[in-house]
Design an enzyme around this catalytic site. Structure first.
Site, short mmCIF file in Angstrom:
data_model
loop_
_atom_site.label_atom_id
_atom_site.label_comp_id
_atom_site.label_asym_id
_atom_site.label_seq_id
_atom_site.Cartn_x
_atom_site.Cartn_y
_atom_site.Cartn_z
N ARG A 281 0.86 -1.18 0.00
CA ARG A 281 0.00 0.00 0.00
C ARG A 281 0.90 1.24 0.00
O ARG A 281 2.11 1.15 0.17
CB ARG A 281 -1.05 0.00 1.12
CG ARG A 281 -0.69 -0.59 2.44
CD ARG A 281 0.32 0.18 3.26
NE ARG A 281 0.01 1.58 3.33
CZ ARG A 281 0.89 2.52 3.53
NH1 ARG A 281 2.18 2.23 3.67
NH2 ARG A 281 0.56 3.78 3.58
N GLY A 282 0.22 2.40 -0.21
CA GLY A 282 0.98 3.61 -0.43
C GLY A 282 1.09 3.77 -1.94
O GLY A 282 1.48 2.83 -2.65
N ALA A 283 0.72 4.97 -2.43
CA ALA A 283 0.55 5.16 -3.88
C ALA A 283 1.76 4.72 -4.71
O ALA A 283 1.61 3.92 -5.66
CB ALA A 283 0.17 6.61 -4.15
N ARG B 1 -7.70 -1.02 -6.84
CA ARG B 1 -8.03 0.13 -5.97
C ARG B 1 -8.18 1.36 -6.86
O ARG B 1 -7.34 1.57 -7.74
CB ARG B 1 -6.93 0.37 -4.92
CG ARG B 1 -6.78 -0.77 -3.92
CD ARG B 1 -5.82 -0.40 -2.80
NE ARG B 1 -6.44 0.47 -1.81
CZ ARG B 1 -5.77 1.07 -0.83
NH1 ARG B 1 -4.46 0.92 -0.72
NH2 ARG B 1 -6.39 1.84 0.05
N GLN C 284 -2.41 2.64 9.76
CA GLN C 284 -1.11 2.76 9.07
C GLN C 284 -0.12 3.61 9.89
O GLN C 284 1.09 3.39 9.82
CB GLN C 284 -1.29 3.40 7.69
CG GLN C 284 -1.94 2.51 6.65
CD GLN C 284 -3.44 2.68 6.61
OE1 GLN C 284 -4.06 3.07 7.59
NE2 GLN C 284 -4.05 2.40 5.46
N ASP D 66 -2.40 10.53 -2.62
CA ASP D 66 -2.73 9.46 -3.59
C ASP D 66 -3.08 10.01 -4.95
O ASP D 66 -3.00 9.30 -5.96
CB ASP D 66 -3.88 8.61 -3.04
CG ASP D 66 -3.37 7.77 -1.88
OD1 ASP D 66 -3.28 8.32 -0.77
OD2 ASP D 66 -3.00 6.61 -2.12
N ASN E 242 -5.86 12.02 0.05
CA ASN E 242 -4.94 11.21 0.88
C ASN E 242 -5.77 10.44 1.89
O ASN E 242 -7.01 10.55 1.92
CB ASN E 242 -3.91 12.11 1.57
CG ASN E 242 -2.78 11.31 2.21
OD1 ASN E 242 -2.21 10.41 1.57
ND2 ASN E 242 -2.47 11.58 3.47
N LYS E 243 -5.12 9.64 2.68
CA LYS E 243 -5.78 8.77 3.65
C LYS E 243 -6.87 9.49 4.43
O LYS E 243 -6.69 10.65 4.82
CB LYS E 243 -4.71 8.21 4.59
CG LYS E 243 -5.17 7.28 5.68
CD LYS E 243 -6.03 6.14 5.20
CE LYS E 243 -5.47 5.36 4.06
NZ LYS E 243 -6.49 4.49 3.39
O1 MRU Z 1 -4.72 3.01 1.93
P1 MRU Z 1 -3.24 3.29 1.84
O2 MRU Z 1 -2.50 2.81 3.04
O3 MRU Z 1 -2.66 2.79 0.54
O4 MRU Z 1 -3.14 4.87 1.82
C1 MRU Z 1 -1.87 5.43 1.72
C2 MRU Z 1 -1.85 6.90 1.81
O5 MRU Z 1 -2.85 7.56 1.93
C3 MRU Z 1 -0.49 7.55 1.66
O6 MRU Z 1 -0.43 8.73 2.39
C4 MRU Z 1 -0.23 7.88 0.18
O7 MRU Z 1 -0.48 6.76 -0.63
C5 MRU Z 1 1.15 8.36 -0.05
S1 MRU Z 1 2.38 7.09 0.17
C6 MRU Z 1 3.88 7.82 -0.22
#
Ligand code: MRU
Length: 354
Positions: free
Chosen positions: A53-55, A96, A203, A244, A254-255
């Site tokens: 996870r994480g973009a 996703r 997270q 994201d 973002n999250k």
């Molecule tokens: O649902 P996730 O854990 O994939 O969400 C991640 C985030 O919101 C991060 O802040 C974003 O992807 C940036 S990661 C460098």
């Protein structure tokens, strides 16, 4: 960046075994377990279940994913290979919806495939491998550059609040929002980091607190609803978050919970910085209202972390995984090409022309 701090790689190609070796982020912080992904379903599941996870890390996993899947193709000609590629691409793209890096990486792999039309199937497979490697390598350089730019905005001894995890395991290396913290650590900045736990998937607690702690960075875990008090007590001099997808007008997804943090930061007069690789900026998306927000299962809220359900069985839930921070709340967007300030509409567009 030197390697004084512990940096964990979350996505690696295991070419000899036609597989991706993936750090299973759902097992952290209790277990550091690596998975071998070999099929398109393995990769889809790993993305959907947030094992990766994480973009940026999602983009890298998708690029390697499409490579390992099409590497096994028996297609005799380009058209048949192209069709198999498209099937895998479609499947992975459905994992996703919010992080644009997933689509960006898959499109980049497709572009490479089109460029090498005319070569032998073996040469095409090799070209796809090299493109996926490049996506990963570039992301590492991008994160380093974001870290360098972001560090210029921060004072030694500063208190930094972050939400979710935009660290090394969410990228090829170093992270986006956490990159300046690693760099600052090397340079003796002595930051005091506040990590929001980040309900419902934690997270911040499971990943950011773990990652920074491993690196010897001073990190304090807080519940999401404690951000206001730490800000009011003067403990936070800057907020750094990842993202994201950034729309053309600077609105940033973002999250879930990030927009609330931005509203608080504005209230307390604290700068709110969004760290965004160019691969996360999507000029095709005009505003945040055009960003699809992923909805996730109710068990993440009601049962996931508890030995017994923590809500009445029949109660309705609403579980959006992301929210959009309005551009008016963002002090600056930090990219590998530099720090972008308002007006975002003009300045983000300009960034792509430079
Ligand atoms: O649902 P996730 O854990 O994939 O969400 C991640 C985030 O919101 C991060 O802040 C974003 O992807 C940036 S990661 C460098």
């Amino acid at each position: 960046m030197t390697e004084h701090v512990t940096i964990i790689e979350s996505v690696k190609l295991d070419d000899a075994n036609d597989a991706i070796t993936l750090l299973d982020q759902t097992q952290l912080p209790n277990k550091k377990e690596y998975l071998q992904l070999q099929t398109v379903d393995d990769v889809w599941d790993a993305i959907y279940e947030l094992k990766v996870r994480g973009a940026p890390a999602i983009g890298i996993a998708a690029a390697y994913g499409i490579y390992i899947v099409t590497k096994k193709s028996q297609a005799a000609d380009y058209d048949a290979f192209y069709q198999e590629f498209q099937q895998a691409k479609e499947k992975l793209a459905s994992s996703r919806p919010t992080a644009v890096n997933l689509f960006w990486a898959l499109d980049r792999m497709e572009k490479k495939l089109e460029e090498v039309k005319g070569m032998s199937i073996d040469q095409i497979k090799q070209a796809l491998k090299e493109e996926a490697d490049l996506i990963k390598k570039e992301d590492q350089e991008v994160c380093e550059a974001i870290g360098r730019h972001a560090l210029t905005l921060l004072e030694p001894e500063a208190g930094i609040l972050t939400h979710c995890n935009a660290g090394t395991i969410a990228t090829a290396k170093y992270g986006t929002a956490l990159a300046p913290l690693y760099l600052g650590q090397e340079q003796g900045y002595n930051f005091k980091v506040y990590a929001d736990e980040t309900r419902p998937l934690l997270q911040g607690a499971r990943l950011t607190a773990w990652e920074l702690d491993q690196a010897g960075i001073d990190v304090t875990l807080i519940c999401d609803n404690m951000a206001s008090i730490v800000m009011s007590q003067g403990k936070v001099q800057a907020v750094l978050v990842g993202c994201d997808r950034v729309a053309a007008n600077g609105d940033a997804a973002n999250k879930i919970g990030t927009s609330g943090v931005a509203i608080l930061a504005k209230h307390y007069g604290i700068p709110f910085y969004v760290c965004a690789p160019m691969s996360t900026i999507d000029l095709q998306t005009k505003t945040g209202a055009d960003i699809e927000i992923e909805l996730r299962p109710e068990e993440e809220i009601k049962t996931k972390w508890y030995s017994e359900p923590m809500a009445p069985e029949g109660v309705k839930t609403y579980n959006p995984a992301f929210d959009v921070t309005d551009h008016s709340l963002i002090t600056a967007i930090i990219t590998e090409r530099g720090i972008v300030k308002p007006s975002y509409e003009e300045n983000l567009a300009q960034l792509f022309e430079d």
